[in-house]
Design a protein around this motif. Structure first.
Motif, short mmCIF file in Angstrom:
data_model
loop_
_atom_site.label_atom_id
_atom_site.label_comp_id
_atom_site.label_asym_id
_atom_site.label_seq_id
_atom_site.Cartn_x
_atom_site.Cartn_y
_atom_site.Cartn_z
N SER A 183 -5.90 1.06 -3.26
CA SER A 183 -4.95 0.13 -2.56
C SER A 183 -5.72 -0.35 -0.98
O SER A 183 -5.26 -1.41 -0.59
N GLN A 233 0.82 -1.38 0.06
CA GLN A 233 0.01 0.09 0.02
C GLN A 233 0.92 1.22 0.04
O GLN A 233 0.43 2.18 -0.53
N ALA A 273 -0.40 5.19 -0.29
CA ALA A 273 -1.38 5.33 0.50
C ALA A 273 -0.97 6.25 1.73
O ALA A 273 -2.04 6.46 2.35
#
Length: 310
Positions: A262, A235, A240
């Motif tokens: 994600s 991620q 992210a």
């Protein structure tokens, strides 16, 4: 209190000569090379930027846009590294590691802040570049504006002496730690692995090398009343962690489209309780090794007049 962590206004720099910066590739593992021509890459980045600004404004966020007219500042779209603003009317200007990033600093941005917001003082650390020191703003530090903590990955972008000096001037507690990605490469900026909202925090705890520091970071975030959303290495690779909470007509979490994709449904559910995810599609800009958070320089200052669109 709610707007303390999530400002309602940002500065963004419109890039006219965007490319993946050759001077930062050695230590920024998130950078990739575009397979398009320089003109096509620049044109695509400009279109992504303009769409992102429009979406932020539609969400009610005030966006102050400045055009970058130079040809030697490929990372100008990431202004959060060279200045930050703080409640009480304080502004910091930072020393940058890469020589061509030092040219991103511009007086017209600071003059706008002084004109439109209440600025008490400007502390300029940029002269310390001559001593080989760097502290790249809210890329190098992820600031808990409520709990007054500066979470900082140790790297050549965050000198420990300068970190202590900043924290003394601006009343933050430094929590520094080393971090590596899944391939064992040192992380260059804290904001690629961590983002702090009002009620939650996005962080990849596995990237923090020392178990004691990892535990300390998790505990301090939880003690601040935030729910920790523990991100995976994969991620983080999708940016992210590079997200920023803002206040518009409602509270939003600005992040890239790939970053949002994600996240798991359970992670999004935690965010939804506090802020509405606002995905921005910036695949070209992300080739430079930064994402949405890097594009946003938050304004934590008191406005001189009523809210007006910039």
């Amino acid at each position: 209190m709610q707007m303390l962590q999530a400002p309602d206004a940002v500065v963004m720099i419109r890039p006219h000569h965007f490319c993946s910066n050759p001077e930062t590739r050695d230590d920024n593992a998130f950078q990739t090379l575009s397979n398009r021509s320089a003109d096509a890459t620049s044109e695509a980045a400009l279109a992504e930027f303009d769409t992102a600004v429009a979406r932020l404004r539609k969400a009610g966020v005030i966006v102050h846009v400045f055009d970058d007219t130079g040809t030697d500042t490929p990372d100008s779209v990431f202004p959060n590294n060279w200045f930050s603003t703080h409640t009480g009317g304080h502004v910091a200007i930072y020393p940058m590691f890469a020589p061509n990033r030092r040219m991103e600093r511009r007086s017209d941005v600071i003059e706008m802040l002084k004109r439109d917001y209440r600025v008490q003082d400007v502390i300029d650390y940029s002269g310390l570049e001559q001593d080989g020191l760097a502290l790249e703003g809210t890329g190098a530090m992820v600031l808990d504006h409520i709990g007054r903590i500066a979470y900082t990955v140790q790297s050549n972008r965050a000198d420990p002496v300068l970190l202590e000096r900043f924290c003394t001037h601006f009343n933050y507690e430094p929590i520094a730690f080393r971090a590596r990605d899944a391939q064992g490469r040192d992380v260059y900026h804290t904001n690629v692995l961590m983002g702090i909202g009002t009620d939650y925090a996005l962080v990849c705890l596995d990237m923090i090398i020392d178990p004691d520091r990892r535990r300390t970071v998790a505990e301090r975030l939880e003690q601040s009343g935030r729910q920790v959303i523990d991100l995976s290495h994969a991620q983080i690779g999708e940016f992210a962690g590079n997200a920023m909470e803002l206040t518009g007509t409602t509270r939003v979490l600005a992040l890239s489209s790939r970053a949002l994709r994600s996240l798991t449904p359970q992670q999004v559910e935690i965010i939804d309780k506090s802020a509405q995810p606002l995905p921005l599609d910036i695949p070209t800009i992300e080739t430079a090794g930064g994402s949405v958070r890097c594009m946003l320089a938050g304004i934590h200052l008191t406005r001189r007049t009523e809210r007006t669109p910039s």
